[in-house]
Write a protein that holds these residues in place. Structure first.
Motif, PDB file in Angstrom:
ATOM      1  N   LEU A  71       0.842  -1.197   0.000  1.00 34.61           N
ATOM      2  CA  LEU A  71       0.000   0.000   0.000  1.00 34.61           C
ATOM      3  C   LEU A  71       0.879   1.250   0.000  1.00 34.61           C
ATOM      4  CD1 LEU A  71      -2.547  -1.267   2.666  1.00 34.61           C
ATOM      5  CD2 LEU A  71      -2.832  -1.258   0.189  1.00 34.61           C
ATOM      6  N   CYS A  75      -1.773   6.021   2.173  1.00 29.87           N
ATOM      7  CA  CYS A  75      -2.772   5.243   2.922  1.00 29.87           C
ATOM      8  C   CYS A  75      -2.440   5.339   4.410  1.00 29.87           C
ATOM      9  CB  CYS A  75      -2.774   3.789   2.463  1.00 29.87           C
ATOM     10  SG  CYS A  75      -3.366   3.581   0.794  1.00 29.87           S
ATOM     11  N   CYS A  81      -6.612   2.458   3.210  1.00 30.12           N
ATOM     12  CA  CYS A  81      -5.932   1.202   2.884  1.00 30.12           C
ATOM     13  C   CYS A  81      -6.882   0.223   2.207  1.00 30.12           C
ATOM     14  CB  CYS A  81      -5.363   0.559   4.153  1.00 30.12           C
ATOM     15  SG  CYS A  81      -3.974   1.430   4.902  1.00 30.12           S
TER      16      CYS A  81
END
Length: 132
Positions: A71, A75, A81
């Motif tokens: 990610l 995020c 996320c």
């Protein structure tokens, strides 16, 4: 996921895989205790196989997907996320089966519903003078 869906009975594993990726990214740990449910009911293995066969096949793609999932630094919340993870599900698992496109859309819908029902600042009640 669940009854009537092509990946029935994998909902708990899917949730765990998503949680693991997100918690690792955010530097969070998860602590669990002993299970509170004891499952002793015998079930029909042929019925189970019918419910699980696509999941068994798809694991060849799903497990490496989650092992490689990464990610972005933008995020910074669970919601961000999960949304980014849903985009990766659509992009990388959508080619495995169209079901994953539908699942990715459902992941976004879940976050939208969560945010609508839990607006910022309202998720924990403030206590004033002993009253919530």
């Amino acid at each position: 996921m669940g009854d009537g869906q092509p990946i029935g009975r994998y909902d708990d594993m899917w949730a765990g895989w998503c949680t693991k990726v997100i918690c690792d990214h955010l530097g969070l740990g998860v602590k669990t205790g002993l299970p509170y449910i004891y499952h002793s009911k015998a079930s029909n293995p042929f019925v189970n196989l019918k419910k699980e066969y696509k999941g068994i096949f798809w694991q060849e793609e799903i497990i490496p997907f989650f092992q490689a999932a990464s990610l972005s630094k933008e995020c910074t919340t669970v919601q961000k996320c999960y949304i980014e993870l849903s985009k990766q599900v659509k992009e990388k698992l959508g080619k495995v089966d169209p079901y994953f496109d539908k699942l990715a859309d459902a992941m976004v819908t879940w976050i939208e519903a969560w945010d609508e029902l839990n607006p910022s600042g309202a998720s924990s009640a403030k206590v004033t003078n002993g009253k919530a």
